[in-house]
Each structure stands twice: as structure tokens, then as C-alpha cells.
Design a protein around this motif. Structure first.
Motif, PDB file in Angstrom:
ATOM      1  N   ARG A 193       0.814  -1.218   0.000  1.00 31.25           N
ATOM      2  CA  ARG A 193       0.000   0.000   0.000  1.00 31.25           C
ATOM      3  C   ARG A 193       0.846   1.265   0.000  1.00 31.25           C
ATOM      4  NH1 ARG A 193      -4.709  -1.584   4.458  1.00 31.25           N
ATOM      5  NH2 ARG A 193      -5.471  -3.452   3.344  1.00 31.25           N
ATOM      6  N   TYR A 239       1.626   3.583  -2.107  1.00 32.10           N
ATOM      7  CA  TYR A 239       1.281   4.120  -3.419  1.00 32.10           C
ATOM      8  C   TYR A 239       2.073   5.371  -3.782  1.00 32.10           C
ATOM      9  CZ  TYR A 239      -2.699   1.080  -2.414  1.00 32.10           C
ATOM     10  OH  TYR A 239      -3.484   0.013  -2.087  1.00 32.10           O
ATOM     11  N   TYR A 289       1.939  -2.968  -7.288  1.00 31.03           N
ATOM     12  CA  TYR A 289       1.180  -2.130  -6.366  1.00 31.03           C
ATOM     13  C   TYR A 289       1.763  -0.725  -6.250  1.00 31.03           C
ATOM     14  CZ  TYR A 289      -0.943  -6.505  -4.710  1.00 31.03           C
ATOM     15  OH  TYR A 289      -1.610  -7.704  -4.627  1.00 31.03           O
TER      16      TYR A 289
END
Length: 288
Positions: free
Chosen positions: A88, A90, A110
Motif C-alpha cells: 500500500r 502508493y 502495487y
């Protein structure tokens, strides 16, 4: 110190990570992360923009997803085998994973904001799996993969350039226009044919094969005021590649013209009044 269930202390969050994936490797990783946070003086995870975890003898890394604003991560010169700790993050834009023992990079897709990725000096053997994982990274501009086993392939560099067209620097060298043209010729025959058909403007002569399965548009006649008259018809195809194929099925004519120098008068002969002027003879050989 009061307990806030929405914002538990960092030590509690780290303990939770360790409980989910216990092991000495994660303990070493936990200590390395904790040391870096103390050195930088970060008290909140949201304040962490970079982590320097290189040369820590790490074989695994705890989940780093809580560092939502992490942008720079150094993990080079460790002993990592895989990448499962970046799910996560990002905002991550630079990732340094060179000089490890990584055998696969599953999980990197990801990271949509990744701009720089260094993976040289690892153990990557599957070039197709590597390309598949990196294809979704539209912002990736700098990539290094040299000194991996799959780099021994003859067309390794062109293969990477073909599948990752957004990469501008590969293995410390800038991707050139010549390389981009070469990879189109080698890996994308259809696109190469289309580029070649630009010279024909998607048209071929009227003497096409009537049994050809290619879809065609109605024939168009050249305007009557055109310099070559209206006796030439052109068939326009929907697919330029069809035009190239039909054109390639016909042999081109080659003409070789030469001058017969024996019929060319000499300088003195040009001024003789009794010798009429005759044009020089030329002969042409046409091959089809």
C-alpha cells in the motif's frame, strides 16, 4: 500516556506486525526500521518519507504499508529473496533493490508512482514474469536490470524496451531512437508493415488479386485534371497492412540503362559538315 484505539503507539503496531509474521528475520528488520525512525526523529508514521535500510543483512522486511507517504526506500546490499512488504505504498517513487538475491518481483505492480527502480545484481531468471510485473508502471522512467541471469539473452535489452516503452534509461544507458526502431522491426512485424505502408498511403495498384480475402473500399478514380490522366485506378484498403501485403505479392520492375559510347561523336567529328549528327544510342534492360 493515554490509549487511543484509532492511533495506537508505534511499538504496538510493530508488535502486531511481528505477531502476524514471527521470525528472527522480521525481528532484525523491525530493529532496523526502529533505528532509522529514531535517527530521523519521526514520531508519526505519516511523517516518514524515506527509509534507509541498506547493508543490514536483511533476508525479509516487515510490512511497510503503514508508511503511506513513503517516497524513497533504500534496500540495496541485503539478502532479500522476494518483495512482499510493499502493498500500500502508493506514493513510493524511488526503490533501490540492487545487490540482493531476489528471484521474483511479484508485488511491485502495487507501486503506480514508481519512477526509479534498481534491480541489478539479483537472481531474476524469468524475463516474461518480470516484464509482466512492470508493465503497469506508467511512470517508470529509470530501470536497471543488468547482472541478472536473464540478461544473457541476446535480445534482452530490445525486449525490455519493446514491452516497457515508457522507460527512458535502461541499465544506466539512455534508450535511443535507433533501439526503438529496431525493437519494432524485431518484435512487432505488424507495426513495422504499417510504418512501411506510409509511403504507399495505404493504396496499391488496381491489378490486385480478385480472390484476396482482404476487405476493400470501392475503387476511386484519379481526377481527370491529374497530370497522369484518369487511366489509373487505386484500390484503398481499410487496413494498411493489407495494402502492404498485396503490394509485396507483386514483383517490382528494375530498369538498367546504359549509353553506347561508340555512337557518341568525338570532339572533331562534331564539326565535320559532311557527317550528319546522329543521336547517341542507349539500351535499356528491364528485369521483373
Amino acid at each position: 500516556m493515554t490509549w487511543d484505539p484509532k492511533h495506537p503507539p508505534r511499538s504496538s503496531r510493530l508488535s502486531t506486525s511481528l505477531a502476524r509474521a514471527p521470525g528472527r528475520a522480521l525481528e532484525v528488520s523491525h530493529r532496523a526500521v526502529e533505528d532509522q525512525l529514531k535517527i530521523c526523529g519521526h514520531k508519526r508514521d505519516v511523517d516518514v518519507f524515506e527509509l534507509f535500510l541498506s547493508q543490514k543483512e536483511l533476508t525479509d522486511v516487515i510490512d511497510l504499508s503503514r508508511f503511506r507517504k513513503l517516497k524513497y526506500l533504500w534496500l540495496h546490499h541485503n539478502k532479500l529473496h522476494e518483495i512482499t512488504f510493499l502493498t500500500r505504498n502508493y506514493c513510493l517513487t524511488e526503490l533501490y533493490l540492487n545487490n540482493n538475491a531476489i528471484i521474483e518481483i511479484e508485488g511491485l505492480h502495487y507501486l503506480p508512482s514508481l519512477h526509479i527502480l534498481l534491480l541489478h545484481h539479483n537472481e531474476l531468471t524469468n524475463i516474461d514474469a518480470t516484464v509482466k510485473e512492470l508493465k503497469g508502471m506508467l511512470n517508470l522512467k529509470t530501470l536497471s536490470l543488468y547482472q541478472n541471469p536473464f540478461c544473457q539473452y541476446n535480445l534482452y535489452r530490445l525486449y525490455i524496451i519493446y514491452h516497457l516503452p515508457g522507460v527512458e534509461f535502461l541499465d544506466r544507458n539512455q534508450v535511443t531512437e535507433k533501439e526503438r526502431r529496431s525493437m519494432i522491426t524485431i518484435f512487432n512485424h505488424k507495426k513495422a508493415h504499417i510504418l512501411q505502408s506510409i509511403a504507399f498511403r495505404g493504396k496499391v495498384d488496381a491489378s490486385w488479386n480478385p480472390r484476396s480475402p482482404f476487405k476493400q473500399k470501392p475503387s476511386k478514380t484519379v481526377p481527370t485534371d491529374f497530370a497522369f490522366g484518369n487511366s489509373v485506378d487505386k484500390i484503398v484498403f481499410d487496413d494498411p497492412e493489407d495494402a502492404v501485403f498485396v503490394r509485396s505479392m507483386k514483383r517490382s520492375a528494375m530498369a538498367f540503362t546504359s549509353l553506347n559510347w561508340n555512337t557518341v561523336p568525338k570532339r572533331e567529328e562534331k564539326y565535320l559538315e559532311d557527317k550528319g549528327a546522329k543521336p547517341a544510342q542507349m539500351f535499356t534492360i528491364t528485369l521483373r
